[in-house]
Scaffold this active site. Structure first.
Site, PDB file in Angstrom:
ATOM      1  N   GLU A 113       0.854  -1.199   0.000  1.00  0.00           N
ATOM      2  CA  GLU A 113       0.000   0.000   0.000  1.00  0.00           C
ATOM      3  C   GLU A 113       0.882   1.238   0.000  1.00  0.00           C
ATOM      4  O   GLU A 113       2.000   1.219   0.521  1.00  0.00           O
ATOM      5  CB  GLU A 113      -0.956  -0.023   1.206  1.00  0.00           C
ATOM      6  CG  GLU A 113      -0.288  -0.142   2.576  1.00  0.00           C
ATOM      7  CD  GLU A 113       0.243   1.156   3.096  1.00  0.00           C
ATOM      8  OE1 GLU A 113      -0.202   2.198   2.593  1.00  0.00           O
ATOM      9  OE2 GLU A 113       1.108   1.133   3.993  1.00  0.00           O
ATOM     10  N   LYS A 169       7.956  -1.397  -2.154  1.00  0.00           N
ATOM     11  CA  LYS A 169       7.396  -0.648  -1.017  1.00  0.00           C
ATOM     12  C   LYS A 169       8.503   0.044  -0.197  1.00  0.00           C
ATOM     13  O   LYS A 169       8.454   1.245   0.075  1.00  0.00           O
ATOM     14  CB  LYS A 169       6.596  -1.605  -0.122  1.00  0.00           C
ATOM     15  CG  LYS A 169       6.204  -1.054   1.215  1.00  0.00           C
ATOM     16  CD  LYS A 169       5.178   0.046   1.084  1.00  0.00           C
ATOM     17  CE  LYS A 169       5.002   0.778   2.394  1.00  0.00           C
ATOM     18  NZ  LYS A 169       3.897   1.703   2.378  1.00  0.00           N
ATOM     19  N   CYS A 225       6.112   5.264   9.438  1.00  0.00           N
ATOM     20  CA  CYS A 225       6.620   4.551   8.252  1.00  0.00           C
ATOM     21  C   CYS A 225       8.067   4.878   7.890  1.00  0.00           C
ATOM     22  O   CYS A 225       8.914   3.986   7.902  1.00  0.00           O
ATOM     23  CB  CYS A 225       5.720   4.834   7.059  1.00  0.00           C
ATOM     24  SG  CYS A 225       4.010   4.446   7.429  1.00  0.00           S
ATOM     25  N   ARG A 293       3.892   9.117  16.614  1.00  0.00           N
ATOM     26  CA  ARG A 293       5.049   8.241  16.459  1.00  0.00           C
ATOM     27  C   ARG A 293       6.210   8.919  15.720  1.00  0.00           C
ATOM     28  O   ARG A 293       6.030   9.472  14.640  1.00  0.00           O
ATOM     29  CB  ARG A 293       4.639   6.946  15.738  1.00  0.00           C
ATOM     30  CG  ARG A 293       3.943   5.988  16.680  1.00  0.00           C
ATOM     31  CD  ARG A 293       3.454   4.763  15.963  1.00  0.00           C
ATOM     32  NE  ARG A 293       2.300   5.052  15.134  1.00  0.00           N
ATOM     33  CZ  ARG A 293       1.687   4.136  14.383  1.00  0.00           C
ATOM     34  NH1 ARG A 293       2.129   2.904  14.359  1.00  0.00           N
ATOM     35  NH2 ARG A 293       0.620   4.468  13.670  1.00  0.00           N
TER      36      ARG A 293
HETATM   37  C1  UGA Z   1       4.235   7.553   4.071  1.00  0.00           C
HETATM   38  C2  UGA Z   1       4.213   7.538   2.537  1.00  0.00           C
HETATM   39  O1  UGA Z   1       4.075   8.852   2.016  1.00  0.00           O
HETATM   40  C3  UGA Z   1       3.060   6.668   2.012  1.00  0.00           C
HETATM   41  O2  UGA Z   1       3.133   6.569   0.588  1.00  0.00           O
HETATM   42  C4  UGA Z   1       3.216   5.260   2.620  1.00  0.00           C
HETATM   43  O3  UGA Z   1       2.153   4.416   2.211  1.00  0.00           O
HETATM   44  C5  UGA Z   1       3.198   5.376   4.133  1.00  0.00           C
HETATM   45  O4  UGA Z   1       4.299   6.208   4.555  1.00  0.00           O
HETATM   46  C6  UGA Z   1       3.345   3.985   4.691  1.00  0.00           C
HETATM   47  O5  UGA Z   1       4.381   3.354   4.439  1.00  0.00           O
HETATM   48  O6  UGA Z   1       2.368   3.444   5.263  1.00  0.00           O
HETATM   49  P1  UGA Z   1       2.922   8.901   5.997  1.00  0.00           P
HETATM   50  O7  UGA Z   1       3.886   8.286   6.954  1.00  0.00           O
HETATM   51  O8  UGA Z   1       1.476   8.890   6.325  1.00  0.00           O
HETATM   52  O9  UGA Z   1       3.064   8.205   4.522  1.00  0.00           O
HETATM   53  O10 UGA Z   1       3.348  10.419   5.877  1.00  0.00           O
HETATM   54  P2  UGA Z   1       3.944  11.400   4.755  1.00  0.00           P
HETATM   55  O11 UGA Z   1       2.883  12.285   4.283  1.00  0.00           O
HETATM   56  O12 UGA Z   1       4.700  10.656   3.742  1.00  0.00           O
HETATM   57  O13 UGA Z   1       4.961  12.249   5.661  1.00  0.00           O
HETATM   58  C7  UGA Z   1       6.051  11.622   6.356  1.00  0.00           C
HETATM   59  C8  UGA Z   1       6.940  12.646   6.997  1.00  0.00           C
HETATM   60  O14 UGA Z   1       7.630  13.405   5.999  1.00  0.00           O
HETATM   61  C9  UGA Z   1       6.185  13.692   7.845  1.00  0.00           C
HETATM   62  O15 UGA Z   1       6.916  13.948   9.022  1.00  0.00           O
HETATM   63  C10 UGA Z   1       6.125  14.910   6.959  1.00  0.00           C
HETATM   64  O16 UGA Z   1       6.022  16.123   7.658  1.00  0.00           O
HETATM   65  C11 UGA Z   1       7.455  14.801   6.225  1.00  0.00           C
HETATM   66  N1  UGA Z   1       7.491  15.523   4.930  1.00  0.00           N
HETATM   67  C12 UGA Z   1       6.738  15.107   3.884  1.00  0.00           C
HETATM   68  C13 UGA Z   1       8.331  16.621   4.802  1.00  0.00           C
HETATM   69  O17 UGA Z   1       9.030  17.032   5.762  1.00  0.00           O
HETATM   70  N2  UGA Z   1       8.399  17.262   3.596  1.00  0.00           N
HETATM   71  C14 UGA Z   1       7.668  16.867   2.518  1.00  0.00           C
HETATM   72  O18 UGA Z   1       7.794  17.507   1.445  1.00  0.00           O
HETATM   73  C15 UGA Z   1       6.808  15.772   2.666  1.00  0.00           C
END
Ligand code: UGA
Length: 403
Positions: A113, A169, A225, A293
């Site tokens: 996913e 993944k 993640c 987390r």
């Molecule tokens: C992430 C992936 O984006 C999903 O595709 C994946 O399915 C998911 O992990 C998983 O493996 O289940 P998620 O952990 O919900 O999703 O969060 P993200 O939106 O990816 O953000 C992760 C971190 O990166 C956050 O701390 C966010 O603030 C940071 N981030 C994201 C940035 O600092 N800059 C960005 O441009 C984007």
């Protein structure tokens, strides 16, 4: 089709609800696995946290589900693993089930996913791609038909071998984490040279080979993640005697980022943190989730508390048990209450609620400092209000003074 989803966390529940919306007959279970008997397809969507005292993934819930499934196979079933698992886990699941069931009665498939927390339904319905890793063509065909409503809306369908899907993944998450870490490091250079990091993100993101998404500089990335999956990928690579030096550097750089931003707060406050009133806005790892987390606030707030600051934090998802025992850390019921009487406002997550704060109305402090860790505000607009403003790109003059 008759589907059963094992695990009702955000991946399991969202997948169950969306598949049902697409016209399938869906049962979601957490523990009562006896209910899976009539299903054609069983999805494993259980947690794979990092093992204690190790960087590898704890697969006990995946294997327990496989064992239970093996007791309920009376006709051909496809067992789909959606949990994030290291390469070769599908082979192990197959081994476990084949102890009880003849291989012609089941097929183990990897179907990772790519759902983000807070955006999971949209990501499910409009995915860029659906990846199905299977070593037989029968299950590939069935899966293609299951996902046909999404494929007809434009999602790319990619068939691979099972191990490849498992690695896609981890490699995806590691690559996204690398992009963020890269732009965070470039922002460090921007701060020292007086360059606006937003210009750099746009300037490089316009190159289609790079792409503009996941290039927003900010605090260390967190969540359930990226931190877990980058470590698990390195651990798998170590097992296969492969040195993933880039991913290792990403992990290290991200670990150091919270220390770097803590130091930046000290610098902004002229190293006088004691008794300063800090309004901390947003404590989760990103906006639109209540998930704490691996949030960088778990490092930043204890640092400030230890240095003697008085922290009033506000988060739209409420108070957090993680800060209950910390000295001088209190939850505020609103943005206004948090900002009132503060010396500095730290914007840690990019909630919409934080995007148009009336600082003038909420604060009588003419020397109020705003440290915007997500670059939400226009520096000039805030400065025109008479407040000191620092964004990820705007601490530059502090460094210029130090050079
Ligand atoms: C992430 C992936 O984006 C999903 O595709 C994946 O399915 C998911 O992990 C998983 O493996 O289940 P998620 O952990 O919900 O999703 O969060 P993200 O939106 O990816 O953000 C992760 C971190 O990166 C956050 O701390 C966010 O603030 C940071 N981030 C994201 C940035 O600092 N800059 C960005 O441009 C984007």
């Amino acid at each position: 089709m008759k589907l059963c989803i094992i695990g009702t966390g955000y991946v399991g529940l969202v997948s169950g609800v969306c598949f049902s919306d697409l016209g399938n007959d869906v049962i979601c279970v957490d523990k009562a696995l006896k209910k899976i008997k009539k299903s054609d397809i069983v999805f494993i969507c259980v947690g794979t946290p990092t093992k204690k005292n190790s960087n590898s993934a704890d697969l006990s819930q995946v294997y327990a589900a496989a064992k239970e499934i093996s007791k309920s196979i009376k006709k051909f079933k496809i067992i789909i693993n959606k949990s994030t698992v290291p390469v070769t886990t599908g082979d192990e699941i197959e081994k476990i089930i084949s102890k009880k069931v003849n291989k012609k009665f089941f097929s183990v498939v990897s179907n990772p996913e790519f759902l983000r927390e807070g955006e999971a339904i949209r990501d499910f319905i409009y995915p860029d791609r659906v990846v199905v890793g299977s070593n037989d063509s029968k299950s590939q065909k069935i899966l293609k038909s299951l996902y046909s409503p999404l494929i007809s809306k434009g999602a790319k369908f990619l068939s691979t071998k099972r191990r490849a899907a498992e690695l896609i993944k981890y490699a995806s998450n590691a690559f996204l984490a690398t992009k963020i870490t890269f732009i965070n490091e470039i922002s460090n250079l921007c701060e020292k040279t007086g360059i606006d990091i937003e210009d750099i993100s746009i300037g490089i993101g316009l190159d289609k080979r790079i792409g503009s998404r996941f290039l927003r500089a900010g605090p260390a990335y967190g969540g359930s993640c990226f931190p877990k999956d980058t470590k698990a990928l390195v651990s798998t690579a170590d097992k296969f005697k492969t040195n993933l030096s880039v991913v290792k550097s990403v992990i290290r750089s991200n670990d150091l980022r919270s220390d770097l931003l803590s130091k930046r707060v000290s610098l902004i406050l002229n190293n006088k943190i004691k008794n300063k009133v800090v309004s901390f806005l947003g404590v989760t790892f990103k906006a639109n989730t209540d998930d704490m987390r691996d949030s960088s606030s778990l490092k930043l707030i204890p640092f400030l508390s230890k240095k003697g600051a008085k922290i009033k934090y506000y988060d739209p998802t409420g108070s957090k048990k993680e800060f209950k025992k910390l000295k001088n850390v209190e939850f505020s019921n609103s943005i206004k209450e948090s900002i009132k009487g503060s010396d500095i406002v730290i914007i840690h997550t990019e909630w919409n609620d934080f995007k148009s704060i009336n600082f003038k109305k909420f604060s009588k402090n003419k020397k109020l400092i705003i440290y915007d860790m997500r670059n939400i505000y226009s520096p000039n607009k805030i400065k025109k209000l008479g407040f000191k403003y620092f964004g990820i790109q705007e601490a530059s003059y502090l460094y210029l003074l130090l050079l």
